[in-house]
Write an enzyme that holds these catalytic residues in place. Structure first.
Site, short mmCIF file in Angstrom:
data_model
loop_
_atom_site.label_atom_id
_atom_site.label_comp_id
_atom_site.label_asym_id
_atom_site.label_seq_id
_atom_site.Cartn_x
_atom_site.Cartn_y
_atom_site.Cartn_z
N ASP A 67 0.82 -1.21 0.00
CA ASP A 67 0.00 0.00 0.00
C ASP A 67 0.85 1.26 0.00
OD1 ASP A 67 0.96 -0.35 2.58
OD2 ASP A 67 -0.99 -0.85 3.43
N ASN A 135 -7.05 -3.46 14.61
CA ASN A 135 -8.45 -3.76 14.24
C ASN A 135 -8.55 -4.94 13.28
OD1 ASN A 135 -7.52 -2.69 11.85
ND2 ASN A 135 -8.92 -0.94 11.79
N HIS A 137 -6.86 -5.27 10.41
CA HIS A 137 -6.65 -4.98 8.99
C HIS A 137 -5.35 -5.60 8.48
CE1 HIS A 137 -4.45 -0.82 9.54
NE2 HIS A 137 -3.60 -1.82 9.62
N GLU A 142 -9.60 -2.41 5.67
CA GLU A 142 -10.18 -2.16 6.98
C GLU A 142 -11.36 -3.09 7.23
OE1 GLU A 142 -8.56 -0.34 8.91
OE2 GLU A 142 -7.86 1.53 8.02
P1 PGA Z 1 2.52 -1.90 12.74
O1 PGA Z 1 1.32 -1.82 11.71
O2 PGA Z 1 3.47 -2.94 12.20
O3 PGA Z 1 3.13 -0.53 12.73
O4 PGA Z 1 1.94 -2.30 14.05
C1 PGA Z 1 0.75 -2.99 11.22
C2 PGA Z 1 -0.42 -2.66 10.35
O5 PGA Z 1 -1.11 -1.66 10.60
O6 PGA Z 1 -0.69 -3.42 9.40
#
Ligand code: PGA
Length: 240
Positions: A67, A135, A137, A142
């Site tokens: 992304d 959450n 995702h 999302e």
């Molecule tokens: P993080 O993010 O590795 O910074 O915890 C993971 C994500 O949001 O996919």
């Protein structure tokens, strides 16, 4: 799904690196799916060490990132383009022509998302690394995203913007949109490794592994894939 429980972030990064090294040695021109965020940084640091030791080369490796934020130039310090260059690409022998992230710098974002999707259809990912949001995702898919979703322009949830505001001066600076691979693109990878560290991820990991797959927990779609390894440290795996 195979779940590997390790002690801490250090060990998680090493175990993930071993999987990557094995696959790169098996196929030096493989296609990697890469992720940003805090979690894969240790993996990337270990891969850089393996490269420096002469154990692996990225000369013929292709990469596709999950992304990219909209509203930021590629040169912005918080763009995922910058992140990948700083944390990996500038430190290995990868050919930058083989590196791909969604472009988000035009006016027609829908068209840019479609173009990235076309690229993904032409290039199957051999090994995809994923983080997971608190959450549930994956990428920026999302909760509520269909498992059939292909690359698209997504409006980020307030929760995700809050989670990511630590990298910006204020929440107002966190982009509101991104282009992300869809869940369908992610599931098209041959092999998937999801990494989770810390107690903020424990509930999402529990739902991903133990509950029925549901779009409410995007990572639970991984139950539908034949070759997924989830590596958790003690805190992230505490509820399993
Ligand atoms: P993080 O993010 O590795 O910074 O915890 C993971 C994500 O949001 O996919």
């Amino acid at each position: 799904m195979k779940v590997i429980k390790v002690k801490d972030y250090n060990e998680l990064s090493k175990v993930a690196c071993e999987i990557f090294v094995k696959e790169i040695k098996k196929n030096p021109s493989l296609t990697l799916g890469l992720a940003t965020g805090s979690t894969p940084i240790g993996l990337y640091q270990n891969l850089i060490k393996e490269y420096e030791k002469g154990n692996i080369s990225f000369k013929d490796v292709k990469t596709f990132n999950l992304d990219e934020y909209c509203e930021l130039e590629r040169s912005h310090p918080q763009s995922y383009y910058t992140f990948m260059h700083e944390n990996l690409f500038s430190k290995i022998d990868i050919n930058l022509d083989n590196v791909h992230l969604p472009r988000t710098d035009g006016t027609d974002l829908e068209k840019l998302a479609k173009e990235y999707n076309e690229l993904l259809l032409q290039n199957q990912i051999d090994l995809q690394v994923l983080g997971i949001g608190s959450n549930g995702h994956i990428g920026f898919n999302e909760p509520g995203t269909s498992f059939d979703q292909e690359t698209f322009v997504v409006e980020l949830t307030q929760k995700t913007r809050e989670d990511n505001k630590r990298f910006f001066n204020s929440i107002d600076e966190v982009p509101t949109h991104a282009i992300t691979m869809g869940i369908k693109n992610i599931l098209a990878a041959k092999k998937i490794v999801l990494l989770a560290s810390g107690k903020a991820k424990a509930e999402a990991i529990y739902k991903t592994v133990k509950e029925q797959p549901t779009p409410d927990v995007p990572a639970s779609a991984l139950q539908l894939h034949p070759d997924v390894t989830i590596i958790v440290d003690e805190e992230a795996g505490a509820l399993l």
